[in-house]
Design an enzyme around this catalytic site. Structure first.
Site, PDB file in Angstrom:
ATOM      1  N   PHE A   1      41.691  40.869  49.079  1.00 44.57           N
ATOM      2  CA  PHE A   1      40.528  39.906  48.934  1.00 44.57           C
ATOM      3  C   PHE A   1      39.418  40.650  48.157  1.00 44.57           C
ATOM      4  O   PHE A   1      39.245  41.781  48.331  1.00 44.57           O
ATOM      5  CB  PHE A   1      40.417  39.267  50.132  1.00 44.57           C
ATOM      6  CG  PHE A   1      39.941  40.158  51.252  1.00 44.57           C
ATOM      7  CD1 PHE A   1      38.471  40.393  51.161  1.00 44.57           C
ATOM      8  CD2 PHE A   1      40.880  41.174  52.025  1.00 44.57           C
ATOM      9  CE1 PHE A   1      38.045  41.181  52.295  1.00 44.57           C
ATOM     10  CE2 PHE A   1      40.488  41.748  52.725  1.00 44.57           C
ATOM     11  CZ  PHE A   1      38.972  41.941  52.833  1.00 44.57           C
ATOM     12  N   CYS A   2      38.483  39.720  47.588  1.00 42.97           N
ATOM     13  CA  CYS A   2      37.041  40.230  47.151  1.00 42.97           C
ATOM     14  C   CYS A   2      36.047  39.144  47.382  1.00 42.97           C
ATOM     15  O   CYS A   2      36.510  38.159  47.979  1.00 42.97           O
ATOM     16  CB  CYS A   2      37.426  40.620  45.532  1.00 42.97           C
ATOM     17  SG  CYS A   2      37.911  39.319  44.370  1.00 42.97           S
ATOM     18  N   THR A   3      35.127  39.326  46.786  1.00 39.44           N
ATOM     19  CA  THR A   3      34.022  38.232  47.042  1.00 39.44           C
ATOM     20  C   THR A   3      34.164  36.913  46.459  1.00 39.44           C
ATOM     21  O   THR A   3      34.161  35.881  47.135  1.00 39.44           O
ATOM     22  CB  THR A   3      32.477  38.890  46.409  1.00 39.44           C
ATOM     23  OG1 THR A   3      32.492  40.147  46.893  1.00 39.44           O
ATOM     24  CG2 THR A   3      31.404  37.639  46.611  1.00 39.44           C
TER      25      THR A   3
ATOM     26  N   ILE B   1      36.401  35.462  49.302  1.00 37.85           N
ATOM     27  CA  ILE B   1      35.559  35.340  50.547  1.00 37.85           C
ATOM     28  C   ILE B   1      34.538  34.113  50.565  1.00 37.85           C
ATOM     29  O   ILE B   1      34.565  33.424  51.721  1.00 37.85           O
ATOM     30  CB  ILE B   1      34.879  36.503  51.070  1.00 37.85           C
ATOM     31  CG1 ILE B   1      35.799  37.840  50.913  1.00 37.85           C
ATOM     32  CG2 ILE B   1      34.043  36.329  52.231  1.00 37.85           C
ATOM     33  CD1 ILE B   1      35.086  39.067  50.751  1.00 37.85           C
TER      34      ILE B   1
END
Length: 311
Positions: free
Chosen positions: A190-192, A219
């Site tokens: 996952f990332c922003t 996110i």
């Protein structure tokens, strides 16, 4: 394109009661003439109240921009008209101007990995927030935060691994050194906003990993849709604008950015003797000289003086 080309657009000062709409967007899509697209974008943003950064490359577009409702709608419609009808697009609000300037950059990649991957052709399994909760609650899943160390420090998912990278360009080496022996395992990343995971999942599949998953919309989408009482997120989500961090419902968080080192600092950390606004925090107080701290104090006093003039 062998180097970054950057162009600034003037930003008009809005009325003092303006609520800024912040739009995070990206799409991997072949752009035939990135330089021409940048020029047309520049022509548009010069006429409207906008700040932030847009990155244009052969492989698509990426950026976070802020403006009033009309300005954001104009940019969104422009991109749709240009064929970016598969944009990953999310909006939130900011009471204060989140960026100082409007930048439009021409780069080799819209997010810099430094390794040739094909995110339009080879990408992991997308999971919505509810599916994500189910996946990362399993014991047989390796959960990896693909963001940088200072982002991880502000908040992350329960049980996530920190690759301890300072830039995304370091991620391929992390995969090579730390993950290569786990190609038969389920890997969730996952990332922003999702863009780094488009490339990181493509990289892992290219390297022979069998089952790779990622959080669609990142996110930001998770915090927007997942009720806090069902959330597996811990802390706040670092964002690259004046808000520093956000939390559930995409509300502005309590963390503030240390302007000396860029790390996100919690209210508890700001109460420590190591914290001096604009000068130091516990992450950097021992890493800068007295001369550098004096320079930071001077800069901070100038910022305060400039703000008083505008009031």
């Amino acid at each position: 394109m062998n180097a970054t080309v950057e162009q600034l657009a003037p930003v008009a000062e809005p009325a003092s009661n303006t609520v800024w709409v912040v739009a995070a967007l990206y799409q991997f899509r072949q752009v035939q003439n990135p330089a021409e697209l940048r020029e047309r974008l520049l022509s548009l943003v010069q006429r409207i109240n906008l700040c932030g950064t847009l990155i244009v490359a052969d492989e698509g577009i990426n950026g976070t921009i802020a403006g009033d409702r009309d300005a954001i709608d104009q940019v969104h419609q422009f991109l749709l008209n240009e064929g970016f009808n598969g944009l990953e697009y999310k909006e939130s609000l900011s009471q204060d101007k989140p960026f100082r300037k409007m930048k439009i950059k021409l780069k080799k990649e819209i997010v810099t990995l430094g390794v040739d991957v094909k995110p339009r052709d080879l990408v992991g399994h997308y999971l919505n927030p509810q599916e994500w909760n189910e996946m990362i609650s399993r014991d047989d899943v390796i959960l990896i935060d693909t963001r940088n160390d200072y982002e991880f420090q502000a908040g992350t998912f329960k049980g996530a691994i920190d690759p301890k990278t300072e830039t995304f360009r370091e991620f391929p080496e992390y995969v090579k050194q730390q993950l290569a022996e786990h190609k038969d395992k389920k890997v969730a990343m996952f990332c922003t906003g999702g863009i780094r995971c488009e490339k990181s999942t493509s990289l892992l599949l290219q390297e022979g990993f069998e089952e790779v998953y990622h959080l669609k919309g990142g996110i930001l989408k998770y915090l927007e849709e997942m009720p806090a009482e069902q959330s597996l997120w811990q802390g706040e989500c670092f964002v690259f604008d004046g808000r520093t961090a956000i939390t559930h419902g995409l509300e502005e968080g309590q963390n503030e950015k240390c302007h000396a080192c860029g790390w996100s600092v919690t209210p508890e950390e700001r109460a420590l003797p190591s914290y001096e606004h604009g000068v130091s925090c516990l992450h950097c107080i021992d890493k800068t000289s007295d001369m550098k701290k004096a320079s930071f104090r001077m800069r901070q006093s100038q910022i305060v003086a400039a703000k008083r003039k505008r009031l």
